[in-house]
Design an enzyme around this catalytic site. Structure first.
Site, PDB file in Angstrom:
ATOM      1  N   LYS A 111      44.570  31.229  40.901  1.00  0.00           N
ATOM      2  CA  LYS A 111      45.010  32.297  41.818  1.00  0.00           C
ATOM      3  C   LYS A 111      46.435  32.008  42.234  1.00  0.00           C
ATOM      4  O   LYS A 111      46.853  30.837  42.276  1.00  0.00           O
ATOM      5  CB  LYS A 111      44.127  32.315  43.060  1.00  0.00           C
ATOM      6  CG  LYS A 111      44.129  33.647  43.775  1.00  0.00           C
ATOM      7  CD  LYS A 111      43.209  34.603  43.058  1.00  0.00           C
ATOM      8  CE  LYS A 111      42.952  35.871  43.800  1.00  0.00           C
ATOM      9  NZ  LYS A 111      41.712  36.502  43.302  1.00  0.00           N
TER      10      LYS A 111
HETATM   11  N1  GLU Z   1      41.920  39.632  41.670  1.00  0.00           N
HETATM   12  C1  GLU Z   1      40.690  39.967  41.034  1.00  0.00           C
HETATM   13  C2  GLU Z   1      39.577  39.048  41.512  1.00  0.00           C
HETATM   14  O1  GLU Z   1      39.651  38.459  42.559  1.00  0.00           O
HETATM   15  C3  GLU Z   1      40.810  40.073  39.529  1.00  0.00           C
HETATM   16  C4  GLU Z   1      41.162  38.816  38.815  1.00  0.00           C
HETATM   17  C5  GLU Z   1      41.401  39.021  37.313  1.00  0.00           C
HETATM   18  O2  GLU Z   1      41.128  40.085  36.801  1.00  0.00           O
HETATM   19  O3  GLU Z   1      41.862  38.054  36.702  1.00  0.00           O
HETATM   20  O4  GLU Z   1      38.552  38.950  40.888  1.00  0.00           O
END
Ligand code: GLU
Length: 421
Positions: A111
Site C-alpha cells: 500500500k
Molecule cells: N485499494 C483497493 C483495496 O484496498 C484496491 C487495490 C488493488 O486493486 O490493488 O483493495
C-alpha cells in the site's frame, strides 16, 4: 473529521495485528513464521517536493509499504489523504496480503500513500505530486515487483500518470505497472464497479446463508466514494431498499428507500449527498445505528468501535471499507450475533479485477465486461464459501476464518520458499 477517526481507538496496524495474532494462535502457526508474517517486508518513506500553482514549493511525505511478496508482486492502492500515516499504510499493506490470499490471486500485499489533501490540489498539482512520488519510489515498483492501484483520493487519471511516469523511466510502455487505469490505456472492463459488485455478491451470498430473500431488505451505506456509490446501486438492483447514504459531510435517510438516480445527480452537482431533498438529514454516527437489515461501512477505518458497537441494529455488516470495525468492537458484534462479512473478503472484488487487468495487460488481449463479471462472480462466490466453511469447521467468526484462511495460505508459501540465508 472526528478525532476518533484520525487517531482511532486502535491504531489500524494494532487492529490488524490483533486479528492476525488470533488467527496464528488458532492455526498453531510456527513461531518463526509468525514473526516473519507479522513484519512488513519493506517500507519506504520519501519526500515529495512539488511546485504549487502559485509558485511556492511544498514538500509532502510519501510512503510505500510492501508487507509480503511471498505469493507474488506486492499489490495495493495508493491513498492521498491528509491523515495518511505509516502505521495506517502498514495495516493497509498487510490487509492486501490477506485479501489477495483470501481470493487466491497470485499477489502479495502493499500500500502507498501521500500525506496531502487532494481536495485542495489543482489537477496539475495532483499530476506533479503523482509523478514525483512515483519517481521517488520507482526502484521498488514494477509489474513483477509491486503494482499500485486506486484507493481513497486517487482514481483512473492518477493511475494513467503512474503508468506514464514509470514507462518514461524504463523507456517502454508498461501498462501492467498499475491497475485501475482508464480502459483506453489498458484498463479492464468492470474494474471501476468491481469493489461494489463484490460487496453486492457477498451480501447476496450472506442473505442466502441466512435464508433471507433480498427483495425489500433494507440497507444503509456509509461512504459515497467509488465503493459506496457502486455498492448502493448494485444492492438496489438486487432488489434491496437503500434507505440511507452518507459521505464525509453528512447523509440522507428515507425509510421508503432513496431514489439513487436523483441522489447521484444531486451529488454530481454539489459534490456531496448532504442536502439531498429526497430524504431527511442523517449524521454519519446516526447512519451506523439505523434499524436496517444490512449495514455497509464503505468509507474509512475505525468507524465501528467499542463505543458504538452495542448500538448497531443491523443484522448483517458488509465491510466495503478496509478496517471499518476495530478489534475491540469485533467482540461486541459477535456477542450480538451480527453476521459480519470482513473487509478482506467483502471488498476483495476490486483487487480481483485488478488481477484480471494485470493478466490482460500482460497478454495484450482484453476480455468483455461479461467475461470479467462472470470470472469475478466465480471467485467471490468460491471465496465466500471457503471463508464460511472455515468458520463452521473451527467454530469461529467469519473474520477470524478469513484471517485463518489467508495466514495459512501465505504461511505455507513462505515456508515452501524458505528463508534465503
Ligand atoms: N485499494 C483497493 C483495496 O484496498 C484496491 C487495490 C488493488 O486493486 O490493488 O483493495
Amino acid at each position: 473529521m472526528n478525532p476518533e477517526q484520525v487517531l482511532g481507538e486502535e491504531n489500524p496496524f494494532e487492529a490488524m495485528h490483533a486479528r492476525f495474532d488470533l488467527a496464528a494462535q488458532k492455526l498453531g502457526l510456527d513461531p518463526g513464521l509468525y514473526r516473519v508474517l507479522r513484519t512488513p517486508d519493506r517500507e519506504m518513506t520519501v519526500a515529495v517536493p512539488v511546485l504549487r500553482d502559485d509558485g511556492s514549493v511544498e514538500v509532502y511525505t510519501g510512503y510505500r509499504v510492501q508487507h509480503s511478496t511471498a505469493r507474488g508482486p506486492a499489490k495495493g492502492g495508493v491513498r492521498y489523504a491528509p491523515n495518511v500515516n505509516l502505521d495506517e499504510v502498514r495495516a493497509l499493506a498487510a490487509w492486501m496480503t490477506w485479501k489477495c490470499a483470501v481470493v487466491n490471486v497470485p499477489f502479495g500485499g502493499g500500500k502507498g500513500g501521500v500525506v496531502c489533501d487532494p481536495t485542495k490540489l489543482s489537477v496539475s498539482e495532483m499530476e506533479r505530486v503523482t509523478r514525483r512520488y512515483i519517481a521517488a519510489i520507482m526502484d521498488i515498483l514494477g509489474p513483477d515487483r509491486d503494482v499500485p492501484a486506486p484507493d481513497m483520493g486517487t482514481d483512473g487519471q492518477v493511475m494513467a500518470w503512474i503508468a506514464d511516469t514509470y514507462s518514461m523511466h524504463v523507456r517502454s510502455w508498461q501498462p501492467a505497472i498499475t491497475t485501475g487505469k482508464p480502459i483506453e490505456l489498458g484498463g479492464s472492463a468492470g474494474r471501476v464497479e468491481a469493489t461494489g459488485r463484490g460487496v453486492m455478491l457477498s451480501t447476496r451470498e450472506a442473505l442466502k446463508v441466512l435464508g433471507i430473500q433480498p427483495n425489500g431488505v433494507t440497507a444503509a451505506v456509509q461512504g459515497y466514494g467509488n465503493v459506496g456509490q457502486v455498492s448502493a446501486m448494485m444492492l438496489d438492483r438486487l432488489g434491496m431498499k437503500v434507505v440511507a447514504v452518507s459521505d464525509i459531510r453528512g447523509g440522507v435517510h428515507n425509510a421508503r428507500g432513496l431514489d439513487l438516480k436523483a441522489l447521484k445527480s444531486h451529488f454530481q452537482k454539489t459534490r456531496t449527498v448532504e442536502g439531498f431533498p429526497g430524504g431527511e438529514p442523517v449524521s454519519n454516527a446516526q447512519l451506523l445505528e439505523l434499524g436496517v437489515d444490512v449495514l455497509v461501512p464503505a468509507a474509512t477505518e475505525n468507524v465501528i468501535t467499542s463505543k458504538n458497537a452495542a448500538n448497531i441494529k443491523a443484522r448483517v455488516i458488509v465491510e466495503g471499507a478496509n478496517g471499518p470495525v476495530t478489534a475491540r468492537a469485533d467482540k461486541i458484534l459477535d456477542e450480538k450475533g451480527i453476521y459480519v462479512i470482513p473487509d478482506i473478503l467483502a471488498n476483495a472484488g476490486g483487487v480481483t479485477v485488478s488481477y484480471f487487468e494485470w493478466v490482460q495487460d500482460r497478454m495484450g488481449m482484453f476480455w468483455t465486461e461479461d467475461e470479467v463479471n462472470t470470472r469475478l462472480e466465480h471467485i467471490m462466490v468460491n471465496s465466500f464459501r471457503d471463508v464460511t466453511d472455515m468458520a463452521k469447521r473451527f467454530e469461529v467468526s467469519n473474520r477470524l476464518a478469513a484471517y485463518m484462511l489467508a495466514v495459512d495460505r501465505v504461511g505455507k508459501v513462505t515456508k515452501m520458499r524458505g528463508l534465503y540465508a
